[in-house]
Scaffold this motif. Structure first.
Motif, PDB file in Angstrom:
ATOM      1  N   ASN A 155       8.904   3.154  -1.591  1.00 29.32           N
ATOM      2  CA  ASN A 155       8.887   4.531  -1.074  1.00 29.32           C
ATOM      3  C   ASN A 155       7.520   5.179  -1.284  1.00 29.32           C
ATOM      4  N   LEU A 156       6.926   4.914  -2.443  1.00 27.06           N
ATOM      5  CA  LEU A 156       5.597   5.452  -2.739  1.00 27.06           C
ATOM      6  C   LEU A 156       4.570   4.902  -1.756  1.00 27.06           C
ATOM      7  N   ARG A 166      -5.430   6.658   0.234  1.00 23.54           N
ATOM      8  CA  ARG A 166      -5.796   5.330  -0.241  1.00 23.54           C
ATOM      9  C   ARG A 166      -5.517   5.157  -1.739  1.00 23.54           C
ATOM     10  N   ALA A 167      -5.790   6.173  -2.524  1.00 25.54           N
ATOM     11  CA  ALA A 167      -5.577   6.067  -3.972  1.00 25.54           C
ATOM     12  C   ALA A 167      -4.105   5.807  -4.289  1.00 25.54           C
ATOM     13  N   GLU A 168      -3.217   6.494  -3.586  1.00 29.56           N
ATOM     14  CA  GLU A 168      -1.789   6.308  -3.825  1.00 29.56           C
ATOM     15  C   GLU A 168      -1.298   4.955  -3.308  1.00 29.56           C
ATOM     16  N   ARG A 171      -2.212   2.597  -6.000  1.00 31.15           N
ATOM     17  CA  ARG A 171      -1.311   2.747  -7.146  1.00 31.15           C
ATOM     18  C   ARG A 171       0.045   2.115  -6.855  1.00 31.15           C
ATOM     19  N   GLY A 172       0.574   2.345  -5.647  1.00 27.13           N
ATOM     20  CA  GLY A 172       1.847   1.750  -5.272  1.00 27.13           C
ATOM     21  C   GLY A 172       1.788   0.236  -5.240  1.00 27.13           C
ATOM     22  N   ALA A 173       0.669  -0.309  -4.736  1.00 28.21           N
ATOM     23  CA  ALA A 173       0.507  -1.767  -4.679  1.00 28.21           C
ATOM     24  C   ALA A 173       0.456  -2.359  -6.085  1.00 28.21           C
ATOM     25  N   ALA A 174      -0.231  -1.670  -7.011  1.00 31.78           N
ATOM     26  CA  ALA A 174      -0.335  -2.150  -8.385  1.00 31.78           C
ATOM     27  C   ALA A 174       1.025  -2.119  -9.090  1.00 31.78           C
ATOM     28  N   LEU A 175       1.775  -1.041  -8.875  1.00 30.49           N
ATOM     29  CA  LEU A 175       3.097  -0.937  -9.488  1.00 30.49           C
ATOM     30  C   LEU A 175       4.043  -2.005  -8.944  1.00 30.49           C
ATOM     31  N   LEU A 216      -5.458  -0.385   7.471  1.00 33.33           N
ATOM     32  CA  LEU A 216      -4.665  -0.641   6.267  1.00 33.33           C
ATOM     33  C   LEU A 216      -3.390   0.192   6.223  1.00 33.33           C
ATOM     34  N   TYR A 217      -3.431   1.441   6.678  1.00 37.34           N
ATOM     35  CA  TYR A 217      -2.246   2.295   6.612  1.00 37.34           C
ATOM     36  C   TYR A 217      -1.165   1.793   7.569  1.00 37.34           C
ATOM     37  N   ARG A 218      -1.587   1.440   8.776  1.00 36.02           N
ATOM     38  CA  ARG A 218      -0.617   0.933   9.743  1.00 36.02           C
ATOM     39  C   ARG A 218      -0.036  -0.394   9.272  1.00 36.02           C
ATOM     40  N   ASN A 219      -0.877  -1.259   8.697  1.00 32.84           N
ATOM     41  CA  ASN A 219      -0.401  -2.558   8.228  1.00 32.84           C
ATOM     42  C   ASN A 219       0.600  -2.408   7.079  1.00 32.84           C
TER      43      ASN A 219
END
Length: 294
Positions: A155-156, A166-168, A171-175, A216-219
């Motif tokens: 969801n994030l 991009r920062a979020e 963060r979401g990818a890392a989590l 990146l956002y669309r992907n």
């Protein structure tokens, strides 16, 4: 036209017989598969040894929470001694067994590090604890509790990609990567290795997108729906019958044959009515010959 009706009748009978045979074959296969899947029961020796493994893994986790490095290393050595003595046949796949062994080896490396990091030690101990629990509680493993965490991560990611933040996204990818890593040994014990590899691929793809440029956002947004579907599968949101009891027919073959017979009788009767109506002739009218109410 009578010949055509007879051909249709023969075709109906053939179709009904084919459907009946197919249903019977499917039912037999399903019955054999279900029987084969549920036939295996762990031996008393397997249960005893996996329960001991679970208790030792729990002790490791508690020692790690307390920051007790010597106690954690002692528990890890006990796990190393116990694992080779367990017969994993019927409990998990080769991939699952290797994942458990790898988790113990990685944990030893963490606790033996010159500069020990308590957080890394706790994560390493948690992986082993969850993996051991997956063996001792195959129907209700603790790792299922990570469902909400992973759903929150997705969801994030979706919100961050929608907002083009991009920062979020990073963060979401890392989590997501972190949480998948904690339950990965457990997943390999409880689920198909193929599905686990797919999950790894999603996490890697999203991580690379978060670090890149361009679309990146669309992907990331395109990856969210199939990722959710895979998580639903892994957490049994659409396959709850895999671990929840449900009533099955007492004799599945009987109802399958009955269903086939009903189809056969229905088609046969329809063919007989067609052959008798108007001597087997089907009247054909032009649109301009039809009368109102006909």
């Amino acid at each position: 036209m009578a010949g055509k009706a007879r051909r249709w009748r023969r075709f109906g009978v053939w179709l009904a017989l084919s459907v009946s045979l197919m249903l019977v074959a499917t039912g037999c296969g399903k019955g054999e598969s279900t029987k084969e899947t549920s036939a295996y029961r762990p031996s008393a020796e397997q249960v005893q040894k996996t329960e001991l493994l679970g208790r030792t893994a729990e002790e490791l986790y508690q020692k790690a929470k307390q920051g007790d490095v010597p106690g954690s290393l002692m528990a890890l050595q006990q796990l190393s001694d116990q694992i080779p003595k367990i017969r994993f046949e019927g409990l998990t796949s080769i991939e699952g067994m290797n994942a458990l062994t790898r988790a113990v080896t990685d944990a030893k490396r963490v606790f033996n590090a010159v500069s020990f990091k308590p957080d890394e030690g706790l994560v390493a101990a948690a992986k082993i604890r969850l993996a051991a629990d997956a063996l001792t509680h195959p129907h209700t493993p603790l790792w299922l509790q990570y469902d909400k965490l992973l759903s929150d991560d997705v969801n994030l990611l979706e919100k961050a990609a929608t907002d083009k933040n991009r920062a979020e996204v990073r963060r979401g990818a890392a989590l997501l990567e972190q949480h998948i890593g904690i339950i990965r040994p457990s997943l390999l014990i409880s689920r198909s290795p193929t599905d686990v590899e797919k999950l790894d691929s999603f996490a890697t793809f999203i991580k690379l997108q978060a670090q890149g440029e361009g679309e990146l956002y669309r992907n990331v947004l395109n990856a969210v729906p199939p990722l959710r579907g895979l998580l639903d599968k892994l957490f049994l949101k659409r396959e709850t019958t895999a671990y929840l009891p449900y009533p099955e027919p007492q004799n599945p073959i009987l109802w399958i044959v009955t269903l086939g017979s009903v189809i056969l009788a229905s088609l046969g009767f329809a063919g007989w009515r067609l052959s008798k109506k108007n001597g087997g002739l089907v009247p054909v009218r032009r649109p301009d010959q039809e009368t109102p109410g006909s």
